[in-house]
Design an enzyme around this catalytic site. Structure first.
Site: not given
Ligand code: DON
Length: 558
Positions: A95, A367, A438, A459
């Site tokens: 991340r 994404t 996230s 999404g």
């Protein structure tokens, strides 16, 4: 012709100028399913060359950075969850991180009002990219030379490939933003409108990928690429520094593993909220006979909505980067706590987010997902992102790749919704070096400790609920993988207090939910789910009908 030949050298049978999307494959030696046919094909050629699922996943991910620039990336971040044939579960966190010069209120004006354009558009919106560090952290489980895994991406960038109609449409839509958010117009800007079949060549990106091929992780985080990133930051209001880049490290974390009625679910821990929310939602339905309620009936949708509401209320209250804040993960997933959360659940009545808040704990578009399976017992589930479509829309000039706008996944101010409507508090406030919360939920299901399902989707906040529905569809409703992926989806995230549905959601059930007191809104597509199911020697891969998604097999069955 020459161009085709060069690409053929690194990727066997792939013609990047003529391909189509295949939605389903059944194969015996392995499969790759991703958002783009060329990327799935690259992955399968790596399996054919003797690579394992991790090799294929690395190559597919790098290819996506070229052929699916809206979300595939080297300027963003992601999560990898894998199950290896030695029984080990892996979770790699790459991340993005807030740069050292980031601060809690950096997106508020002097009156304290959020300026979401700054957390979403252009240079200041980017976290320090994690993808290349993540790829090298996963590479230790791979088996082929790295140069072999990255070469297809280099060739696709250098020689170009034909873009799809969907890609052409999104590049056309974003033309003005690309011009506005870049000092030099990137290759995504063309005088005439893009159309399906046009060739996209990315020479600067090819050179960046070559530096990574030749110098490894430091080919991105140091040297020429780092210089180009820092120079780009100086062209506007960006704050990513050489030190931020040099200090970035991917983290291997302990995968979140839990049981659901004899299935072992392996998923991503924090800083993804996805795994823990999934565990909560599955935990809240586990002792109710949802199979008997059947797929998308009033009863099953109402139950799933109410567990979603409760899980997302907890997300907003308790979750953030575990390296920075204390999160009561064990308690949130415990049976007693989840039973307590469902105490006020009424099957025949719409719940309300004004009434149902987070639990009480006293103790201290864009994404993309890819799923890979090989014939050696390894499976890999990766979700990676730039956050919004094409991220910050700022390309690192001279390096040819888009930077993320992941800073928007922090809570810029308590209670202020981000671009997915998610709210948070101090737990997810900005701090230097912190990872933003996230929703990405790369997930694997094991049966008797052997891989059974590999699941994931993009999404935003709809990710955990899409994974939840996919698992319930298969494990409870006995659906085929194709139906589990393609049937309409719905979503509730506590706030806003509404059920979001896809337009093909059953109209009668929508009416019944409304009659019960729910606000129901039709809002575009939900997710792009990529699933692999392994039944003995049969490997079934399905790409979502909602995009160019594509499933490719090694030794496909007719
Ligand atoms: O990490 C997250 O939760 C978001 N940045 C994911 C964004 C996303 O899925 C966009 N895709 N449609």
């Amino acid at each position: 012709m020459a161009a085709i030949f060069l690409v053929l050298q690194s990727t066997a049978q792939i013609n990047p100028y003529n391909y189509h999307s295949q939605k389903k494959v059944t194969a015996t030696k392995g499969a790759v399913v991703s958002a783009h046919p060329l990327a799935s094909k690259v992955g399968v050629t790596i399996l054919q060359q003797g690579g394992n699922a991790v090799d294929a996943a690395v190559a597919t991910q790098l290819a996506l950075a070229v052929v699916y620039p809206g979300a595939g990336n080297i300027g963003g971040g992601g999560f990898l969850v894998a199950h290896l044939n030695n029984g080990k579960n892996i979770a790699i966190d790459y991340r993005e991180k807030a740069p050292a010069r980031a601060s809690r209120d950096m997106y508020l004006d002097s009156a304290g009002n959020p300026q979401l354009n700054l957390s979403q558009d252009g240079h200041l919106a980017s976290g320090v990219p994690g993808t290349i560090a993540g790829i090298f952290a996963s590479y230790k489980y791979a088996s082929l030379p790295f140069a072999k895994l990255i070469q297809p991406a280099i060739d696709l960038a250098e020689k170009g490939y034909a873009i799809t109609a969907a890609e052409a449409a999104s590049l056309n839509n974003l033309k003005e933003e690309f011009i506005q958010l870049n000092s030099t117009a990137p290759v995504f800007v063309k005088q005439q409108r893009w159309k399906a079949g046009d060739t996209l060549i990315q020479k600067d990106l090819a050179k960046t990928l070559e530096r990574i091929r030749d110098n490894g992780q430091s080919g991105f985080y140091e040297g020429e690429t780092a210089r180009l990133i820092v120079d780009e930051m100086h062209k506007a209001n960006g704050i990513i520094s050489y030190e931020d880049l040099k200090n970035y490290q991917a983290k291997e974390r302990v995968a979140d593993v839990f049981d659901y009625k004899g299935n072992t679910i392996v998923t991503m821990p924090l800083p993804s909220s996805g795994g823990i929310i999934l565990q909560q939602m599955m935990g809240m339905i586990a002792n109710r006979n949802i199979a008997a309620m059947k797929f998308q009936t009033l009863q099953s949708v109402q139950l799933m909505t109410e567990v979603e509401r409760r899980a997302y209320a907890d997300r907003a209250e308790f979750l953030g980067d575990p390296d920075f804040v204390k999160v009561p993960v064990k308690k949130l997933a415990s049976k007693d706590y989840l039973a307590q959360r469902m105490k006020d659940y009424a099957p025949s009545k719409a719940g309300s987010s004004a009434v149902t808040k987070a639990g009480i704990i006293k103790e201290s578009e864009e994404t993309t997902h890819l799923s890979v399976a090989d014939n050696k017992g390894n499976v890999v589930s990766i979700t990676t992102t730039l956050n919004g479509g094409y991220g910050s829309r700022t390309v690192v000039s001279g390096a040819g790749f888009l930077l993320n706008n992941e800073m928007d996944d922090f809570s810029v101010k308590p209670g202020v919704p981000n671009m997915y409507g998610a709210v948070g508090n101090e737990k997810n406030a900005i701090a230097p070096g912190k990872r933003m919360l996230s929703s990405m939920t790369p997930t694997i299901v094991l049966k008797n400790n052997k891989p059974y399902l590999v699941v994931g989707t993009p999404g935003g906040t709809t990710i955990p609920t899409s994974v939840f529905q996919t698992l319930v569809n298969i494990l409870e409703f006995g659906m085929s993988v194709e139906d589990a992926v393609n049937k309409p989806k719905f979503h509730h995230q506590w706030l806003p207090d509404e059920i979001r549905i896809e337009k093909d959601f059953d109209a009668a059930v929508k009416k019944q939910l409304e009659a019960m007191g729910y606000k129901v809104v039709v809002k575009g597509q939900i997710g792009r789910t990529e699933v692999i199911q392994i039944n003995g020697k049969q490997i079934i891969a399905v790409g979502d009908k909602r995009g160019d998604d594509d499933a490719e097999g090694f030794a496909p069955m007719p």
